[in-house]
Design an enzyme around this catalytic site. Structure first.
Site, short mmCIF file in Angstrom:
data_model
loop_
_atom_site.label_atom_id
_atom_site.label_comp_id
_atom_site.label_asym_id
_atom_site.label_seq_id
_atom_site.Cartn_x
_atom_site.Cartn_y
_atom_site.Cartn_z
N GLY A 73 0.78 -1.24 0.00
CA GLY A 73 0.00 0.00 0.00
C GLY A 73 0.81 1.28 0.00
CG ASN A 108 1.80 3.51 -5.73
OD1 ASN A 108 2.17 4.57 -6.23
ND2 ASN A 108 2.41 2.36 -5.97
CG MET A 126 -1.40 -7.20 -7.12
SD MET A 126 -0.76 -6.15 -8.47
CE MET A 126 0.31 -7.31 -9.30
CG HIS A 140 0.90 -1.51 -15.54
ND1 HIS A 140 0.55 -2.72 -15.00
CD2 HIS A 140 1.77 -1.78 -16.55
CE1 HIS A 140 1.17 -3.69 -15.66
NE2 HIS A 140 1.91 -3.15 -16.60
CG LEU A 154 -11.10 -5.16 -11.25
CD1 LEU A 154 -10.93 -3.65 -11.11
CD2 LEU A 154 -11.89 -5.73 -10.07
C1 GAR Z 1 3.31 -0.94 -7.52
O1 GAR Z 1 4.58 -0.99 -8.08
C2 GAR Z 1 2.25 -0.88 -8.60
O2 GAR Z 1 2.63 -0.13 -9.71
C3 GAR Z 1 2.10 -2.33 -8.95
O3 GAR Z 1 2.16 -3.00 -7.72
C4 GAR Z 1 2.97 -2.26 -6.81
C5 GAR Z 1 2.17 -2.04 -5.54
O4 GAR Z 1 2.97 -1.49 -4.53
N1 GAR Z 1 0.86 -2.57 -9.63
C6 GAR Z 1 0.70 -3.52 -10.53
O5 GAR Z 1 1.58 -4.29 -10.86
C7 GAR Z 1 -0.68 -3.57 -11.13
N2 GAR Z 1 -0.74 -4.50 -12.22
P1 GAR Z 1 2.29 -0.76 -3.28
O6 GAR Z 1 1.29 -1.75 -2.69
O7 GAR Z 1 3.42 -0.51 -2.35
O8 GAR Z 1 1.62 0.49 -3.77
#
Ligand code: GAR
Length: 197
Positions: free
Chosen positions: A13, A15, A91, A110, A94
């Site tokens: 989490g 982001n 992840m 992404h 949908l």
């Molecule tokens: C991030 O790097 C995001 O871009 C990626 O997962 C990570 C989550 O990190 N998202 C994907 O790969 C979506 N297909 P976080 O939980 O620390 O934000």
């Protein structure tokens, strides 16, 4: 009145934290819910520490029943009444039905320079392809996976000796800058794509 933003997570989490921390003062948005598909998602405790309501819809009991899983997501979201949904490391794929329900009101980040490397293992694939740069993209969510209008991108060079891990570690801080920037622009009605310099 501020616009309500629900943030969907699966993992740490980081982001989500960047988005939530940005929604202060004169910001047009406020976080209304952090929703996870995994009760062990590290971001849940971070959201609670920030005073944001949380909910969990564990996807595992819904194996083979994506519609059932999404019905519970919809129920949790309906209770929070979001104006906008931000997928932040969520992840689960949908369905078009779910996406259509929130058409134009759902964003995703992404870790690649879309349209390159949709799906998983983005950094490993960029390195294996011999690309000279990598990065991240915030886009509007449409029915096709990791597709939809691009709202912003940030780039980093791929350096000799980079591994997926070192590259991810350089891209993630950019995600934390790009996503809040795009979120604010979208809430202000601005959807032209922006490049983070
Ligand atoms: C991030 O790097 C995001 O871009 C990626 O997962 C990570 C989550 O990190 N998202 C994907 O790969 C979506 N297909 P976080 O939980 O620390 O934000």
């Amino acid at each position: 009145m501020s616009q309500r933003v629900a943030i969907l997570i699966s993992g740490s989490g980081s982001n989500m934290v960047a988005l939530a921390q940005s929604m202060q003062g004169d910001h047009p948005g406020r976080p209304c819910l952090v929703l996870a598909n995994d009760p062990a998602a590290g971001g849940l405790a971070k959201a609670e520490a920030m005073g944001i309501p949380t909910a969990v819809v564990d996807h595992r009991p819904y194996r083979g029943d994506r519609a059932g899983f999404e019905a519970e997501l919809v129920r949790a979201l309906a209770a929070a009444q979001p104006d906008l949904i931000a997928l932040a490391g969520f992840m689960r794929v949908l369905t078009p039905d779910f996406v259509a329900r929130y058409e134009g009101r759902m964003l995703n980040i992404h870790p690649s320079l879309l349209p390159k490397y949709k799906g998983l293992d983005t950094h490993a694939r960029a390195i294996a392809a011999g690309d000279s740069e990598a990065g991240c993209t915030v886009h509007e969510v449409t029915a096709a996976l990791d597709d939809g209008p691009i709202l912003g991108q940030a780039r980093v060079p791929i350096l000799p000796g980079d591994t997926p891990e070192t590259l991810a570690a350089r891209v993630l801080p950019l995600e934390h800058r790009l996503y809040p920037l795009v979120l604010r622009r979208v809430l202000e009605g601005e959807r032209s794509p922006i490049a983070l310099l």
